[in-house]
Write a protein that holds these residues in place. Structure first.
Motif, PDB file in Angstrom:
ATOM      1  N   PHE A 274       0.806  -1.224   0.000  1.00 20.82           N
ATOM      2  CA  PHE A 274       0.000   0.000   0.000  1.00 20.82           C
ATOM      3  C   PHE A 274       0.837   1.273   0.000  1.00 20.82           C
ATOM      4  O   PHE A 274       0.280   2.372  -0.041  1.00 20.82           O
ATOM      5  N   ASP A 307      -2.801  -6.601  -3.065  1.00 16.12           N
ATOM      6  CA  ASP A 307      -3.388  -6.633  -1.725  1.00 16.12           C
ATOM      7  C   ASP A 307      -4.769  -6.004  -1.649  1.00 16.12           C
ATOM      8  O   ASP A 307      -5.356  -5.934  -0.570  1.00 16.12           O
ATOM      9  N   LEU A 308      -5.294  -5.556  -2.791  1.00 15.88           N
ATOM     10  CA  LEU A 308      -6.630  -4.976  -2.843  1.00 15.88           C
ATOM     11  C   LEU A 308      -7.366  -5.554  -4.055  1.00 15.88           C
ATOM     12  O   LEU A 308      -7.749  -4.852  -4.973  1.00 15.88           O
ATOM     13  N   ALA A 313     -11.696  -6.580   0.278  1.00 13.46           N
ATOM     14  CA  ALA A 313     -10.390  -6.255   0.861  1.00 13.46           C
ATOM     15  C   ALA A 313     -10.276  -4.788   1.283  1.00 13.46           C
ATOM     16  O   ALA A 313      -9.209  -4.376   1.751  1.00 13.46           O
ATOM     17  N   LYS A 316      -8.397  -3.528   4.392  1.00 11.63           N
ATOM     18  CA  LYS A 316      -6.932  -3.480   4.364  1.00 11.63           C
ATOM     19  C   LYS A 316      -6.442  -2.084   3.997  1.00 11.63           C
ATOM     20  O   LYS A 316      -5.421  -1.618   4.514  1.00 11.63           O
ATOM     21  N   GLU A 319      -7.031   0.214   6.984  1.00  9.74           N
ATOM     22  CA  GLU A 319      -6.035  -0.113   8.017  1.00  9.74           C
ATOM     23  C   GLU A 319      -4.668   0.452   7.636  1.00  9.74           C
ATOM     24  O   GLU A 319      -3.930   0.953   8.502  1.00  9.74           O
ATOM     25  N   ALA A 320      -4.327   0.401   6.347  1.00 16.38           N
ATOM     26  CA  ALA A 320      -3.057   0.974   5.899  1.00 16.38           C
ATOM     27  C   ALA A 320      -3.040   2.490   6.123  1.00 16.38           C
ATOM     28  O   ALA A 320      -2.004   3.056   6.506  1.00 16.38           O
ATOM     29  N   ASN A 323      -2.355   2.958   9.839  1.00 16.10           N
ATOM     30  CA  ASN A 323      -0.965   2.672  10.167  1.00 16.10           C
ATOM     31  C   ASN A 323      -0.022   3.742   9.630  1.00 16.10           C
ATOM     32  O   ASN A 323       1.083   3.934  10.157  1.00 16.10           O
TER      33      ASN A 323
END
Length: 349
Positions: A274, A307-308, A313, A316, A319-320, A323
């Protein structure tokens, strides 16, 4: 789970292609594509722009084009203009397909901000009828007819010319300064969309057409599914100058998830992780501010990051963002509230 309102998807073409199975694909999924009702619910996706779009006989998803786009530099020729009489029946099929999803009781075609919020609160998907490329609109009378059918968002072009404007080709590295501005019919279209409060979408438009709409429109400027040219110099992405013009109008950009518009090398290969998406979001935030950045996936119309891979998804991505240091309020703005507030200012009420 953070609610996500999305700026662009091509799902209804899958419904049309499925024929009698279209509603089942929506309600149950079929293991293909990027979204359907179960995956949207799993990912917190509460609504978005459902595009009416006429496929070209050849385009960027053809095997030969994909091979070129995997090895930049490349410059695909613009597809030819599609005549109105060829476009209209397909556009009607797609609009009818969206109406068929509404009849399942799981989705509402929303035409105002209050109805949009009500639909989300009641747990149904809020769908905006959007048209990507105005080939199916012969004249202003037809625009009024489409508006009566529920059309509330319009991009004058996909990446090919129309009677109204010119799109950009798929090219890397390249800029959006290709071709001429709006035609006289295009200028009339902008004025009539403003009167009807149909949102105008700048994604896919060339730079001259972009500037013409910026001069003519009295609504917030919006690019529903675009990325940052300074990071990925694709002809489809927006330059910093264009981003500043959108910011000055109080407008919005929805980040496109298409890997080839995110990757700095422009390759049509799945993006990993990401970090690059967050670089694009940081850049958009620096210019447009916290109220001018949203999401515009291009689900079912582009190659997604590894990842997407689909709507399920989406947590995610949020969440990225967390973070990365984005606060909860900013994440909610990017994920849904900025779209809803921009639509309210565009549509009124």
């Amino acid at each position: 789970m953070t609610p996500v309102f999305d700026g662009h998807n091509d799902f209804i073409q899958r419904v049309v292609a499925a024929g009698q199975d279209g509603a089942r694909i929506w309600l149950e999924g079929d293991g293909t594509g990027h979204m359907d009702l179960p995956r949207m619910k799993a990912g917190g996706m509460v609504g978005g722009f459902f595009a009416i779009w006429i496929p070209s006989p050849s385009g960027p998803n053809d095997a030969e084009a994909v091979a070129l786009m995997q090895n930049p530099p490349f410059a695909l020729p613009l597809p030819g203009e599609i005549p109105h009489d060829a476009a209209l029946p397909h556009a009607f099929r797609q609009a009818a397909a969206l109406k068929s999803l509404e009849r399942t009781g799981t989705l509402d075609i929303v035409t105002g901000a209050a109805g949009l919020r009500r639909t989300i609160a009641e747990g149904r998907i809020a769908a905006i009828m959007h048209m990507e490329g105005a080939e199916a609109i012969r004249d202003m009378d037809a625009l009024h007819l489409w508006h009566g059918a529920g059309l509330r968002s319009l991009g004058p072009v996909w990446s090919r010319p129309t009677a109204y404007a010119e799109g950009v080709p798929f090219a890397f590295p390249a800029g959006p300064d290709t071709g001429g501005g709006l035609t006289d019919a295009g200028k009339a279209l902008v004025r009539e969309c403003n009167r009807l409060r149909i949102m105008l979408d700048l994604s896919h438009l060339n730079e001259a057409g972009f500037d013409d709409i910026a001069r003519l429109s009295d609504a917030p400027l919006v690019a529903s599914h675009s990325c940052v040219h300074a990071i990925c110099p694709s002809s489809r992405n927006l330059t910093d100058r264009q981003l500043r013009v959108i910011a000055d109008s109080g407008g919005l950009v929805g980040l496109n998830y298409a890997s080839s518009f995110l990757r700095p090398d422009g390759k049509r290969l799945p993006l990993e992780g990401f970090e690059t998406m967050l670089r694009h979001l940081d850049h958009l935030l620096d210019i447009l501010g916290e109220d001018g950045v949203a999401l515009g996936s291009d689900f079912d119309g582009a190659l997604m990051p590894r990842d997407l891979p689909d709507a399920a998804a989406l947590p995610k991505l949020t969440e990225a963002m967390k973070n990365h240091g984005y606060g909860a309020d900013l994440i909610v703005k990017i994920s849904s509230e900025n779209w809803i507030s921009t639509l309210q200012r565009t549509w009124g009420g």
